[in-house]
Each structure stands twice: as structure tokens, then as C-alpha cells.
Design an enzyme around this catalytic site. Structure first.
Site, mmCIF file in Angstrom:
data_model
loop_
_atom_site.group_PDB
_atom_site.id
_atom_site.type_symbol
_atom_site.label_atom_id
_atom_site.label_comp_id
_atom_site.label_asym_id
_atom_site.label_seq_id
_atom_site.Cartn_x
_atom_site.Cartn_y
_atom_site.Cartn_z
ATOM 1 N N ARG A 37 35.697 42.610 28.858
ATOM 2 C CA ARG A 37 36.093 42.693 30.357
ATOM 3 C C ARG A 37 34.945 43.840 31.055
ATOM 4 O O ARG A 37 34.608 43.693 32.370
ATOM 5 C CB ARG A 37 37.185 43.355 30.519
ATOM 6 C CG ARG A 37 37.836 43.209 31.949
ATOM 7 C CD ARG A 37 39.383 43.476 32.243
ATOM 8 N NE ARG A 37 39.755 43.242 33.784
ATOM 9 C CZ ARG A 37 40.300 44.213 34.448
ATOM 10 N NH1 ARG A 37 40.088 45.399 34.019
ATOM 11 N NH2 ARG A 37 40.655 43.895 35.762
ATOM 12 N N ILE A 63 37.922 42.263 40.887
ATOM 13 C CA ILE A 63 38.196 41.595 39.555
ATOM 14 C C ILE A 63 39.830 41.817 39.454
ATOM 15 O O ILE A 63 40.233 42.947 39.603
ATOM 16 C CB ILE A 63 37.339 42.192 38.503
ATOM 17 C CG1 ILE A 63 37.629 41.554 37.361
ATOM 18 C CG2 ILE A 63 37.707 43.747 38.379
ATOM 19 C CD1 ILE A 63 36.864 41.952 36.044
ATOM 20 N N SER A 64 40.592 40.728 39.254
ATOM 21 C CA SER A 64 41.741 40.685 39.220
ATOM 22 C C SER A 64 42.346 41.517 38.105
ATOM 23 O O SER A 64 41.716 41.780 37.015
ATOM 24 C CB SER A 64 42.539 39.226 38.815
ATOM 25 O OG SER A 64 41.985 38.311 40.043
ATOM 26 N N GLN A 65 43.570 42.200 38.373
ATOM 27 C CA GLN A 65 44.141 42.929 37.264
ATOM 28 C C GLN A 65 44.588 41.994 35.890
ATOM 29 O O GLN A 65 45.025 41.006 36.142
ATOM 30 C CB GLN A 65 45.624 43.393 38.212
ATOM 31 C CG GLN A 65 46.456 44.251 37.046
ATOM 32 C CD GLN A 65 47.780 44.652 37.466
ATOM 33 O OE1 GLN A 65 48.021 44.235 38.764
ATOM 34 N NE2 GLN A 65 48.711 45.476 36.696
#
Ligand code: SAM
Length: 214
Positions: A37, A63-65
Site C-alpha cells: 500500500r 486513498i480509501s481506508q
């Protein structure tokens, strides 16, 4: 960029946190264990890549959790080789997770700088993802129909185009609500064309912009 033992250790800890929060889908967890990530982060935020939080990327987007990525990916009930449309490529992280799960992935991003960066990164990591720079609020008709559609920006309503571009027995996962709060909806298009909607709780996304968005 390097994927060190430290990064791998942090990733393992993040996966344990997701399991603790209720994520059960083993395929999703394995995919997230593999995708680095921190590669999808701006340098300034790289140290936070393995926190279970959303972070800013370029152009006012996020950026999504990881928890959100895990929930959306699980709700898709993906099988290897399925054709998947993602709306909102953003950093490319969710796309990498789906590609790792062996989706045949098509992804749309409306911000040029994000589109260019994600395309370069995903290609250099060896992920075979087709990305289109354009308004995905009406889907991507050229490659329709899709087995699955995942939307990673908050929509005011479910665009009709997504339902039309879904195969029979297809699944659409989409956050729907106002610009601050949405409900995660799983929409199933049954064999006979009937539509079933399931509510999977509250989430927060940046808005889906465009013709069928805000
Ligand atoms: N999936 C991304 C990731 O893994 O980093 C997170 C996406 S971010 C929460 C939402 C993205 O949707 C932003 O990059 C935004 O530019 C994009 N977006 C918003 N409206 C869009 C539209 N109509 N078509 C395509 N992308 C859109």
C-alpha cells in the site's frame, strides 16, 4: 521503491486489525497482504500507509481506508476471471487489490494527474488493468457488460447506466447518500432482471462528480 521486511510486518499487522474488525473473506485478506500500500502514497504520507485510515492523494482526493477497501472487495463476491468495472481509480490501490484477486479489471478516473500516475504505477507493478480517463458516472459502455461494478466515490443515487451495464446475476457495490455521508449499497441484478438492494452500513467517500454524480 522498496517493499522491506518492515513494510511486510506492518502489512501483516494491518491485516490482523482488519480481521479483528470483522473482515472474514480470506481471498481479500490475502490480496491485501500482498499489495504494497505504501507504493500508492505520496512521499509525505508514506509512514502512515499501514494505518487503517484514508489519506490524501493528489488533487483533493483520497486513498480509501483499508477497512473500506476490504468491505467493498468482500461485498463483490468476486471469482477469478470475472470482468470488473471500478469507478474512481484514484491512487490505484483498490484496483491492485482486485487485480491481485484475479479480476479482469477496467477502471475509470476523471482526474488526469491521478489517471496518469495510477496507470504508470499499476503497469510497473505488473498489474494488467485497463484505465480510462473520463467521466465514469455513466459507466464504461465500451466494455460492458460486467460481472461486477465497484464505485469508490459517493453517489447521490444509483445511476441507471450501472444497472444496464451489469450482467444478469451481476453485483454492484456503491456508496449512496449526500456529499458527507453515504450508505454502502450492494445491488444484485437477478437473472430475471429484478433488482435487490442491500444496505451495508454507513461510510464516507469523496463525491462522485459528473453527469450522473454531483
Ligand atoms: N479507489 C481509489 C483508491 O484505491 O485509491 C480511491 C478513490 S477516491 C476515494 C475517489 C476517486 O473517484 C477520486 O480519484 C475521484 O477523482 C474519482 N471520481 C470522482 N468522480 C468520478 C467520475 N465521475 N468518474 C471517474 N472517477 C471519478
Amino acid at each position: 521503491m522498496k517493499d522491506t521486511y518492515k513494510h511486510k510486518g506492518l502489512r501483516k499487522r494491518l491485516i490482523e486489525e482488519l480481521i479483528h474488525k470483522g473482515v472474514k473473506d480470506e481471498t481479500v485478506l490475502q490480496a491485501m497482504l500482498h499489495v504494497p500500500r505504501h507504493f500508492f502514497f505520496d512521499k509525505d504520507f508514506e509512514d502512515f500507509a499501514y494505518d487503517d485510515k484514508a489519506y490524501p492523494i493528489a488533487d483533493g482526493q483520497t486513498i480509501s481506508q483499508p477497512y473500506t477497501v476490504a468491505v467493498q472487495s468482500s461485498l463483490l463476491q468476486l471469482k477469478p476471471g470475472m470482468k470488473v468495472l471500478e469507478i474512481g481509480t484514484g491512487s490505484g490501490y483498490q484496483a491492485a487489490v482486485l487485480a491481485e484477486m484475479k479480476a479482469r479489471l477496467y477502471s475509470v478516473e476523471r482526474k488526469k494527474s491521478l489517471y496518469q500516475k495510477a496507470q504508470f504505477l499499476l503497469n510497473s507493478l505488473g498489474y494488467d488493468v485497463q484505465i480510462w480517463y473520463g467521466d465514469g458516472s455513466q459507466g464504461w459502455p465500451t466494455h460492458a457488460p460486467y460481472d461486477r461494478i465497484i464505485v469508490t466515490a459517493g453517489a447521490p443515487e444509483i445511476p441507471q447506466a450501472y444497472l444496464e451495464q451489469l450482467k444478469p446475476n451481476g453485483i454492484l457495490v456503491i456508496p449512496v447518500g449526500d456529499q458527507d455521508n453515504q450508505r454502502m449499497m450492494r445491488v444484485i441484478k437477478h437473472e430475471d432482471g429484478t433488482i435487490e438492494k442491500q444496505d451495508h452500513g454507513p461510510f464516507r467517500f469523496v463525491p462522485l462528480i459528473g453527469n450522473e454524480g454531483w
